[in-house]
Scaffold this motif. Sequence first.
Motif, PDB file in Angstrom:
ATOM      1  N   LEU A  44      14.795 -36.238 -11.897  1.00 43.07           N
ATOM      2  CA  LEU A  44      13.583 -36.641 -12.613  1.00 43.07           C
ATOM      3  C   LEU A  44      13.748 -36.437 -14.119  1.00 43.07           C
ATOM      4  N   ASP A  45      14.355 -35.330 -14.486  1.00 50.58           N
ATOM      5  CA  ASP A  45      14.518 -35.019 -15.908  1.00 50.58           C
ATOM      6  C   ASP A  45      15.473 -35.992 -16.593  1.00 50.58           C
ATOM      7  N   ARG A  46      16.421 -36.558 -15.833  1.00 51.28           N
ATOM      8  CA  ARG A  46      17.395 -37.483 -16.418  1.00 51.28           C
ATOM      9  C   ARG A  46      16.964 -38.951 -16.320  1.00 51.28           C
ATOM     10  N   ALA A  47      15.830 -39.202 -15.673  1.00 50.18           N
ATOM     11  CA  ALA A  47      15.386 -40.578 -15.479  1.00 50.18           C
ATOM     12  C   ALA A  47      15.100 -41.250 -16.816  1.00 50.18           C
ATOM     13  N   PRO A  48      15.440 -42.537 -16.969  1.00 52.81           N
ATOM     14  CA  PRO A  48      15.170 -43.254 -18.217  1.00 52.81           C
ATOM     15  C   PRO A  48      13.669 -43.278 -18.527  1.00 52.81           C
ATOM     16  N   GLU A  49      13.353 -43.261 -19.782  1.00 52.22           N
ATOM     17  CA  GLU A  49      11.959 -43.299 -20.201  1.00 52.22           C
ATOM     18  C   GLU A  49      11.301 -44.595 -19.732  1.00 52.22           C
ATOM     19  N   GLY A  50      10.087 -44.470 -19.203  1.00 51.87           N
ATOM     20  CA  GLY A  50       9.343 -45.641 -18.734  1.00 51.87           C
ATOM     21  C   GLY A  50       9.613 -46.027 -17.298  1.00 51.87           C
ATOM     22  N   LEU A  51      10.567 -45.355 -16.642  1.00 48.10           N
ATOM     23  CA  LEU A  51      10.876 -45.696 -15.246  1.00 48.10           C
ATOM     24  C   LEU A  51       9.813 -45.145 -14.296  1.00 48.10           C
ATOM     25  N   ILE A  52       9.412 -43.906 -14.531  1.00 48.68           N
ATOM     26  CA  ILE A  52       8.481 -43.204 -13.649  1.00 48.68           C
ATOM     27  C   ILE A  52       7.090 -43.186 -14.272  1.00 48.68           C
ATOM     28  N   GLN A  53       6.107 -43.630 -13.503  1.00 49.46           N
ATOM     29  CA  GLN A  53       4.722 -43.560 -13.975  1.00 49.46           C
ATOM     30  C   GLN A  53       4.209 -42.125 -13.916  1.00 49.46           C
ATOM     31  N   ASP A  54       4.426 -41.457 -12.769  1.00 50.52           N
ATOM     32  CA  ASP A  54       4.121 -40.031 -12.633  1.00 50.52           C
ATOM     33  C   ASP A  54       4.789 -39.513 -11.360  1.00 50.52           C
ATOM     34  N   TYR A  55       4.854 -38.191 -11.243  1.00 51.22           N
ATOM     35  CA  TYR A  55       5.404 -37.586 -10.030  1.00 51.22           C
ATOM     36  C   TYR A  55       4.681 -36.284  -9.752  1.00 51.22           C
ATOM     37  N   GLU A  56       4.849 -35.796  -8.513  1.00 46.13           N
ATOM     38  CA  GLU A  56       4.166 -34.581  -8.080  1.00 46.13           C
ATOM     39  C   GLU A  56       4.987 -33.911  -6.994  1.00 46.13           C
ATOM     40  N   VAL A  76      -4.052 -50.220  -5.174  1.00 43.65           N
ATOM     41  CA  VAL A  76      -3.385 -51.260  -4.395  1.00 43.65           C
ATOM     42  C   VAL A  76      -2.242 -51.865  -5.221  1.00 43.65           C
ATOM     43  N   GLY A  77      -1.056 -51.930  -4.605  1.00 47.27           N
ATOM     44  CA  GLY A  77       0.109 -52.490  -5.282  1.00 47.27           C
ATOM     45  C   GLY A  77       1.030 -51.460  -5.889  1.00 47.27           C
ATOM     46  N   ASP A  78       0.578 -50.209  -6.020  1.00 49.30           N
ATOM     47  CA  ASP A  78       1.462 -49.165  -6.543  1.00 49.30           C
ATOM     48  C   ASP A  78       2.669 -48.998  -5.624  1.00 49.30           C
ATOM     49  N   GLU A  79       3.849 -48.850  -6.221  1.00 48.31           N
ATOM     50  CA  GLU A  79       5.068 -48.608  -5.438  1.00 48.31           C
ATOM     51  C   GLU A  79       5.463 -47.144  -5.568  1.00 48.31           C
ATOM     52  N   VAL A  80       5.680 -46.513  -4.436  1.00 45.43           N
ATOM     53  CA  VAL A  80       5.850 -45.066  -4.362  1.00 45.43           C
ATOM     54  C   VAL A  80       7.073 -44.743  -3.517  1.00 45.43           C
ATOM     55  N   TRP A 169       6.309 -45.340  -9.339  1.00 40.24           N
ATOM     56  CA  TRP A 169       7.136 -46.079 -10.277  1.00 40.24           C
ATOM     57  C   TRP A 169       6.299 -47.044 -11.121  1.00 40.24           C
ATOM     58  N   HIS A 170       6.831 -47.389 -12.290  1.00 40.42           N
ATOM     59  CA  HIS A 170       6.211 -48.437 -13.098  1.00 40.42           C
ATOM     60  C   HIS A 170       6.520 -49.818 -12.528  1.00 40.42           C
ATOM     61  N   GLU A 171       7.745 -49.996 -12.013  1.00 43.04           N
ATOM     62  CA  GLU A 171       8.183 -51.284 -11.473  1.00 43.04           C
ATOM     63  C   GLU A 171       8.448 -51.134  -9.976  1.00 43.04           C
ATOM     64  N   SER A 172       9.257 -52.028  -9.401  1.00 46.30           N
ATOM     65  CA  SER A 172       9.528 -51.975  -7.966  1.00 46.30           C
ATOM     66  C   SER A 172      10.327 -50.727  -7.612  1.00 46.30           C
TER      67      SER A 172
END
Length: 388
Positions: A44-56, A76-80, A169-172
């Motif tokens: 998670l810490d190394r993930a590119p900026e903007g890839l992850i919307q949020d995590y828990e 609706v439509g969020d990809e997790v 995720w922000h995308e797929s």
Amino acid sequence: MPGMINDLSVAATLFLRAMGRKLLSKSDPEPDLEKYFSGMQGLLDRAPEGLIQDYEWLDMQGNRPPWVASGTNLQVGDEVSCFMAGRVFASRPLDIWLSPALQVWFRVGDGEIFRGAQNGHSFIAKENGALQFGNYFPNDWENLQGERQQDDKVYEISSGMVRILIIRWHESAIQSLREMLSRGDFDGYLKSEIARLEVGDTTPKGWSYLWNVGRSAIFHHQRSETADDCILCQTQGDTGILQKKVDMVLDETTEISWQWCVDQLPSTLREDTVPSHDYLSIAVEFDNGRDITYYWSSTLSIGTGYDCPLPNWQGKEYHVVIRSGKEGLGEWKDERRNLFDDYKEYMGEPPARVVRVWLIANSAFQRNKGECKYANIVLHNKDMLRVL
């Protein structure tokens, strides 16, 4: 009394096996949840900026009844993607435990419940609401909304914990996982989930998984050397029931025939007790809600019949041994059963109709490998023939 003696005998055998594995340092060690947390947090810490919307992160105790709400509220439509580590014990002395993939179920808001086929699972939200998680065993689902058949006090016998990572995720999901994988992986979690998404749904065409046991990757179509179109079953430490709807009168001429090649049985013990109830079978469901299931036993005599030992299945499923022992394993066998006669002999007055055919695989208790192939499944009577 005979049933209790069998239960105690099987439990004693499993206890001795567990102690032997422990003394020989051959036990499957419990997952190191701190190492898991550190490894996945590093990704998670190394993930590119903007890839992850949020995590828990969420810890769910094995004795906690459903449902546990996370802090992740989906639209609706969020990809997790959810990744899990840990185990939930039904019995520590007997070394009986369930993997997170089998034990942990999902629900979004007031939507329908579902589970994944492995310890990583990605999905697209179909409802708005909080993402929730629920322990499965030793209870069972009453309906698709996640109500339970038994009182939630049954969870008090369970122990252990599952640590869950929730990523929105922000995308797929698959594109995001590939991008994240380019920065590294931990214990193959990302690679395994990408592979699952790339393969897609392996459910044989025309069949579906029993909803309250959940979808899995146990069954899929395959060509074989003796059958152009067979269903391959591969199970280890999991369970699945594949079903196909039928509609046929049950009378004195109603039969089911099939071919199967059983390569490996998932149990080395008699299967008529709860802690050893691992088996491969083909079953027929009737319009009264009951089913008769035909299986190959490791030890019980051919012709043995018994009501399912699992509390949630008693009075619903009846087991009949049609082959036994190691002789014939790895060979294609032809089977034919008169359903009317078998129901009358083993279960009482036959009902009116046949409504489904099932393929069952269970290896959750002893976690041994089971493998077989099914082909040329046919239901017929004097008026109708149905090739499945």
